[in-house]
Design a protein around this motif. Structure first.
Motif, PDB file in Angstrom:
ATOM      1  N   PHE A  94       4.338  -1.194 -20.860  1.00  0.00           N
ATOM      2  CA  PHE A  94       3.858  -2.089 -19.802  1.00  0.00           C
ATOM      3  C   PHE A  94       4.492  -1.722 -18.461  1.00  0.00           C
ATOM      4  O   PHE A  94       5.586  -1.151 -18.403  1.00  0.00           O
ATOM      5  CB  PHE A  94       4.205  -3.543 -20.116  1.00  0.00           C
ATOM      6  N   GLN A  95       3.800  -2.109 -17.391  1.00  0.00           N
ATOM      7  CA  GLN A  95       4.345  -2.042 -16.040  1.00  0.00           C
ATOM      8  C   GLN A  95       3.974  -3.324 -15.303  1.00  0.00           C
ATOM      9  O   GLN A  95       2.845  -3.811 -15.424  1.00  0.00           O
ATOM     10  CB  GLN A  95       3.790  -0.839 -15.263  1.00  0.00           C
ATOM     11  N   VAL A  96       4.918  -3.857 -14.536  1.00  0.00           N
ATOM     12  CA  VAL A  96       4.662  -4.967 -13.625  1.00  0.00           C
ATOM     13  C   VAL A  96       4.977  -4.441 -12.232  1.00  0.00           C
ATOM     14  O   VAL A  96       6.132  -4.123 -11.929  1.00  0.00           O
ATOM     15  CB  VAL A  96       5.527  -6.196 -13.958  1.00  0.00           C
ATOM     16  N   ASN A  97       3.956  -4.336 -11.379  1.00  0.00           N
ATOM     17  CA  ASN A  97       4.071  -3.688 -10.078  1.00  0.00           C
ATOM     18  C   ASN A  97       3.922  -4.742  -8.979  1.00  0.00           C
ATOM     19  O   ASN A  97       2.813  -5.101  -8.594  1.00  0.00           O
ATOM     20  CB  ASN A  97       2.992  -2.605  -9.950  1.00  0.00           C
ATOM     21  N   TYR A  98       5.044  -5.240  -8.486  1.00  0.00           N
ATOM     22  CA  TYR A  98       5.040  -6.391  -7.577  1.00  0.00           C
ATOM     23  C   TYR A  98       4.521  -6.027  -6.188  1.00  0.00           C
ATOM     24  O   TYR A  98       4.912  -5.024  -5.592  1.00  0.00           O
ATOM     25  CB  TYR A  98       6.449  -6.965  -7.453  1.00  0.00           C
ATOM     26  N   HIS A  99       3.636  -6.900  -5.675  1.00  0.00           N
ATOM     27  CA  HIS A  99       3.095  -6.795  -4.322  1.00  0.00           C
ATOM     28  C   HIS A  99       3.026  -8.196  -3.719  1.00  0.00           C
ATOM     29  O   HIS A  99       3.335  -9.195  -4.353  1.00  0.00           O
ATOM     30  CB  HIS A  99       1.687  -6.176  -4.351  1.00  0.00           C
ATOM     31  N   SER A 100       2.584  -8.277  -2.464  1.00  0.00           N
ATOM     32  CA  SER A 100       2.250  -9.551  -1.815  1.00  0.00           C
ATOM     33  C   SER A 100       1.218  -9.235  -0.727  1.00  0.00           C
ATOM     34  O   SER A 100       1.046  -8.071  -0.355  1.00  0.00           O
ATOM     35  CB  SER A 100       3.508 -10.199  -1.215  1.00  0.00           C
ATOM     36  N   ALA A 101       0.471 -10.225  -0.251  1.00  0.00           N
ATOM     37  CA  ALA A 101       0.704 -11.638  -0.460  1.00  0.00           C
ATOM     38  C   ALA A 101      -0.657 -12.285  -0.690  1.00  0.00           C
ATOM     39  O   ALA A 101      -1.458 -12.376   0.223  1.00  0.00           O
ATOM     40  CB  ALA A 101       1.355 -12.245   0.774  1.00  0.00           C
ATOM     41  N   ALA A 102      -0.909 -12.747  -1.912  1.00  0.00           N
ATOM     42  CA  ALA A 102      -2.197 -13.375  -2.209  1.00  0.00           C
ATOM     43  C   ALA A 102      -2.117 -14.416  -3.318  1.00  0.00           C
ATOM     44  O   ALA A 102      -3.104 -15.093  -3.579  1.00  0.00           O
ATOM     45  CB  ALA A 102      -3.230 -12.318  -2.582  1.00  0.00           C
TER      46      ALA A 102
ATOM     47  N   TYR B  57      -1.840   7.074 -18.726  1.00  0.00           N
ATOM     48  CA  TYR B  57      -0.655   7.064 -19.582  1.00  0.00           C
ATOM     49  C   TYR B  57      -0.662   5.991 -20.668  1.00  0.00           C
ATOM     50  O   TYR B  57       0.299   5.890 -21.430  1.00  0.00           O
ATOM     51  CB  TYR B  57       0.599   6.915 -18.712  1.00  0.00           C
ATOM     52  N   GLY B  58      -1.712   5.188 -20.743  1.00  0.00           N
ATOM     53  CA  GLY B  58      -1.751   4.143 -21.762  1.00  0.00           C
ATOM     54  C   GLY B  58      -0.760   3.032 -21.520  1.00  0.00           C
ATOM     55  O   GLY B  58      -0.362   2.328 -22.463  1.00  0.00           O
ATOM     56  N   THR B  59      -0.338   2.838 -20.275  1.00  0.00           N
ATOM     57  CA  THR B  59       0.612   1.789 -19.891  1.00  0.00           C
ATOM     58  C   THR B  59      -0.169   0.611 -19.325  1.00  0.00           C
ATOM     59  O   THR B  59      -0.743   0.713 -18.238  1.00  0.00           O
ATOM     60  CB  THR B  59       1.592   2.322 -18.834  1.00  0.00           C
ATOM     61  N   LEU B  60      -0.212  -0.496 -20.053  1.00  0.00           N
ATOM     62  CA  LEU B  60      -0.889  -1.677 -19.528  1.00  0.00           C
ATOM     63  C   LEU B  60      -0.091  -2.215 -18.349  1.00  0.00           C
ATOM     64  O   LEU B  60       1.139  -2.313 -18.433  1.00  0.00           O
ATOM     65  CB  LEU B  60      -1.045  -2.738 -20.609  1.00  0.00           C
ATOM     66  N   ALA B  61      -0.767  -2.548 -17.259  1.00  0.00           N
ATOM     67  CA  ALA B  61      -0.049  -2.805 -16.010  1.00  0.00           C
ATOM     68  C   ALA B  61      -0.678  -3.948 -15.226  1.00  0.00           C
ATOM     69  O   ALA B  61      -1.902  -4.090 -15.191  1.00  0.00           O
ATOM     70  CB  ALA B  61      -0.014  -1.533 -15.160  1.00  0.00           C
ATOM     71  N   TRP B  62       0.182  -4.705 -14.570  1.00  0.00           N
ATOM     72  CA  TRP B  62      -0.225  -5.850 -13.736  1.00  0.00           C
ATOM     73  C   TRP B  62       0.256  -5.666 -12.301  1.00  0.00           C
ATOM     74  O   TRP B  62       1.275  -5.016 -12.051  1.00  0.00           O
ATOM     75  CB  TRP B  62       0.409  -7.141 -14.245  1.00  0.00           C
ATOM     76  N   THR B  63      -0.438  -6.319 -11.395  1.00  0.00           N
ATOM     77  CA  THR B  63      -0.001  -6.459 -10.007  1.00  0.00           C
ATOM     78  C   THR B  63       0.127  -7.943  -9.691  1.00  0.00           C
ATOM     79  O   THR B  63      -0.871  -8.609  -9.408  1.00  0.00           O
ATOM     80  CB  THR B  63      -1.000  -5.816  -9.035  1.00  0.00           C
ATOM     81  N   PRO B  64       1.324  -8.516  -9.756  1.00  0.00           N
ATOM     82  CA  PRO B  64       1.504  -9.858  -9.201  1.00  0.00           C
ATOM     83  C   PRO B  64       1.473  -9.773  -7.674  1.00  0.00           C
ATOM     84  O   PRO B  64       2.291  -9.079  -7.071  1.00  0.00           O
ATOM     85  CB  PRO B  64       2.895 -10.280  -9.705  1.00  0.00           C
ATOM     86  N   GLU B  65       0.495 -10.420  -7.075  1.00  0.00           N
ATOM     87  CA  GLU B  65       0.436 -10.535  -5.614  1.00  0.00           C
ATOM     88  C   GLU B  65       1.173 -11.817  -5.258  1.00  0.00           C
ATOM     89  O   GLU B  65       0.650 -12.913  -5.402  1.00  0.00           O
ATOM     90  CB  GLU B  65      -1.015 -10.581  -5.136  1.00  0.00           C
ATOM     91  N   MET B  66       2.384 -11.667  -4.771  1.00  0.00           N
ATOM     92  CA  MET B  66       3.307 -12.788  -4.677  1.00  0.00           C
ATOM     93  C   MET B  66       2.983 -13.741  -3.531  1.00  0.00           C
ATOM     94  O   MET B  66       1.966 -13.625  -2.859  1.00  0.00           O
ATOM     95  CB  MET B  66       4.738 -12.274  -4.601  1.00  0.00           C
ATOM     96  N   ASP B  67       3.891 -14.671  -3.293  1.00  0.00           N
ATOM     97  CA  ASP B  67       3.638 -15.826  -2.433  1.00  0.00           C
ATOM     98  C   ASP B  67       3.413 -15.454  -0.977  1.00  0.00           C
ATOM     99  O   ASP B  67       4.009 -14.510  -0.447  1.00  0.00           O
ATOM    100  CB  ASP B  67       4.822 -16.787  -2.520  1.00  0.00           C
ATOM    101  N   VAL B  68       2.564 -16.251  -0.324  1.00  0.00           N
ATOM    102  CA  VAL B  68       2.330 -16.108   1.115  1.00  0.00           C
ATOM    103  C   VAL B  68       3.405 -16.882   1.873  1.00  0.00           C
ATOM    104  O   VAL B  68       4.063 -17.771   1.340  1.00  0.00           O
ATOM    105  CB  VAL B  68       0.922 -16.618   1.496  1.00  0.00           C
ATOM    106  N   ALA B  69       3.579 -16.510   3.128  1.00  0.00           N
ATOM    107  CA  ALA B  69       4.556 -17.192   3.975  1.00  0.00           C
ATOM    108  C   ALA B  69       4.156 -18.645   4.215  1.00  0.00           C
ATOM    109  O   ALA B  69       2.970 -18.988   4.237  1.00  0.00           O
ATOM    110  CB  ALA B  69       4.690 -16.461   5.308  1.00  0.00           C
ATOM    111  N   ALA B  70       5.154 -19.492   4.399  1.00  0.00           N
ATOM    112  CA  ALA B  70       4.938 -20.904   4.707  1.00  0.00           C
ATOM    113  C   ALA B  70       5.527 -21.199   6.087  1.00  0.00           C
ATOM    114  O   ALA B  70       6.739 -21.401   6.219  1.00  0.00           O
ATOM    115  CB  ALA B  70       5.584 -21.789   3.646  1.00  0.00           C
TER     116      ALA B  70
END
Length: 529
Positions: A304-312, A379-392
């Motif tokens: 697995f891969q968790v590939n962190y991004h923002s912002a959505a 590569y057979g690696t199941l992967a996600w993109t958490p689009e993290m929190d927006v600014a407040a």
């Protein structure tokens, strides 16, 4: 070369555009990322004045974003910086110029400079040699080391070679301006080590049997560049392209559009225009930052891969290159991601109150040459993109969604709500086809494509089946008559759908024969018997 040597002010500021389907398509064709920074019928873009003028000639109406005091995103950022140019929480990765001191007063023997993230990470590895192994997986365009940390029991033992245990990669900061994500990745790293030391049974079990890899900053040059004056909204790496002194909007490559899988698939999911923020580069895997990530994926063979991004505030998974395109492994993604009513990453506390809606990657808009599509398909690696929190803005954040507030409590709240999903993924690496979900979700053995009307005789019927079940047989009856059977064949995909993305599940097809118009047909599948 330190980021400050290139800092001349990119001219990027935050604008808002009222959207519809046609506007979204045009913005994508102009090289703006439509998979992030969308709220309702409006989308934020980071653009120069020249880019805005071009959009207006095309009939679009970008409006500069301003806060209640009338400050633009760049003006706000200059205001919230401390006197020495640093921030309360945020720190650069490698260039110490804007690391600052604890109290923002001048550096001295009694008031030392704060650590850069690179210094923090290397010190953490040195203090935990039994659990943490530092690995430089490559160097950036400007030669900055890209550091990965391998966390597992006996991490440096020669007999415990890299990739010998089930492995998960937590990566972050491909896009330079997304400051919330290196904070989340580094906090997760500390959390795993601290909880292991404190005797957390679940974390102990995971670390003893699984490799957890952390790439906290995948685009170090670009990230450090955002700490220099006037460049807070820079997104790409620092590849020199336009031949002009300093880094300008015509420079840089988007590291998350540069991977080889479906690179240059179309001009909506990435751009061929260097000034655009989704510029895909001169060729697939052309950038050293991409090569570093790709080399690590290739060498370790992550589950697995968790590939962190923002912002959505989304939790995205493959495929992103084409709308309404799901991998065969979609049951695993759904089980771990949850759904809109019960998402895996839920709101927690006033600093980060919103859940992340789980969706297939192209739910909002397409991307190509993108990391998670590449990881799964190549590569057979199941992967996600958490689009993290927006600014407040009401809590000290900027008007741009990427200017998440420089607040320790709010950054911690955003991190903490990501912990359950991150641990689910880690624990599931031992048996990805049968994942562990804190939501209680399971994966089905079969998912049969139902049909309300036949397309004639013979009729093909498809099922998505766990590979571990073995050979699959299709059974059917016609008008309640005797049971009949049909062998199945794995479907390799068509011109647009199917194909890669079938690591733990595969789509198989059988054939119903001997039917007439008006017949009632019942179909089911069995495997392993």
């Amino acid at each position: 070369m330190p980021a400050t040597a290139s800092a001349a002010g990119s001219g990027l500021n935050a604008y808002e555009v009222k959207t519809n389907a046609a506007v979204l398509r045009e913005l994508a064709r102009q090289g703006f990322d439509m998979s992030e920074a969308r709220q309702g019928n409006r989308v934020e873009i980071a653009a120069t004045k020249a880019q805005v003028a071009k959009l207006r000639k095309l009939g679009l109406e970008p409006v500069i974003k301003r806060d209640e005091q009338g400050l633009s995103a760049l003006q706000f950022d200059a205001q919230v910086q401390r006197p020495d140019g640093s921030y309360d929480v945020y720190r650069p990765y490698f260039d110490p110029t804007y690391a600052g001191t604890a109290n923002s007063q001048p550096e001295s023997e009694t008031n030392p400079r704060r650590q850069t993230l690179y210094e923090e990470l290397t010190q953490l590895a040195a203090a935990n040699t039994d659990l943490v192994k530092p690995v430089v997986i490559g160097r950036s365009v400007n030669g900055t080391p890209i550091l990965a940390l391998r966390v597992t029991r006996d991490a440096r033992e020669p007999s415990n070679r890299d990739g010998s245990r089930p492995a998960v990669l937590y990566s972050a900061t491909q896009h330079a301006r997304e400051w919330i994500v290196p904070e989340t990745a580094r906090r997760l790293l500390h959390y795993v080590i601290d909880e292991y030391r404190d005797g957390n049974e679940r974390v102990h079990r995971i670390v003893d049997t699984t490799e957890l890899w952390f790439v906290v900053v995948a685009n170090p040059d670009g990230y450090d560049f955002t700490f220099t004056p006037g460049n807070r909204l820079w997104r790409k790496n620092l590849r020199e392209i336009n031949g002009q002194p300093g880094i300008q909007s015509g420079d840089g490559v988007d590291p998350n559009r540069n991977f080889s899988y479906h690179w240059n698939y179309d001009d909506e999911g990435s751009s061929s225009d260097p000034p655009s923020e989704t510029y895909r580069g001169s060729g697939p895997n052309s950038e050293p930052e991409t090569q570093a990530m790709d080399g690590l994926l290739n060498r370790i063979g992550f589950e697995f891969q968790v590939n962190y991004h923002s912002a959505a505030e989304l939790l995205l998974y493959p495929f992103g290159f084409q709308v309404e395109t799901y991998t065969a492994d979609d049951p695993i993604y759904r089980a771990l991601s949850g759904n809109d009513d019960d998402p895996a990453i839920a709101g927690d506390g006033p600093g980060a109150p919103n859940p992340y809606d789980p969706h297939v990657g192209a739910e909002l808009y397409t991307t190509n040459g993108e990391t998670t599509d590449h990881a799964h398909s190549v590569y057979g690696t199941l992967a996600w993109t958490p689009e993290m929190d927006v600014a407040a803005p009401d809590r000290g954040g900027g008007e741009s969604v990427f200017e998440f507030q420089d607040s320790e409590p709010d950054l911690q709240a955003a991190f903490e709500k990501n912990i359950p999903f991150a641990l689910d993924v880690a624990e599931s690496a031992q048996d990805p086809a049968n994942p562990v979900s804190h939501l209680g979700n399971d994966t089905p053995d079969f998912e049969v494509e139902s049909f309300s009307a036949s397309f004639g005789d013979p009729q093909t019927v498809e099922a998505n089946v766990k590979r571990e079940l073995g050979a699959v047989t299709m059974h059917y009856t016609v008008n309640g008559g005797g049971e009949q059977t049909s062998g199945t064949q794995e479907w390799g995909g068509g011109e647009r759908y199917g194909g890669p993305g079938d690591v733990y599940y595969h789509r198989v097809r059988g054939t119903v024969r001997g039917t007439s118009p008006g017949d009632r047909v019942r179909v089911w599948f069995e495997a392993g018997g």
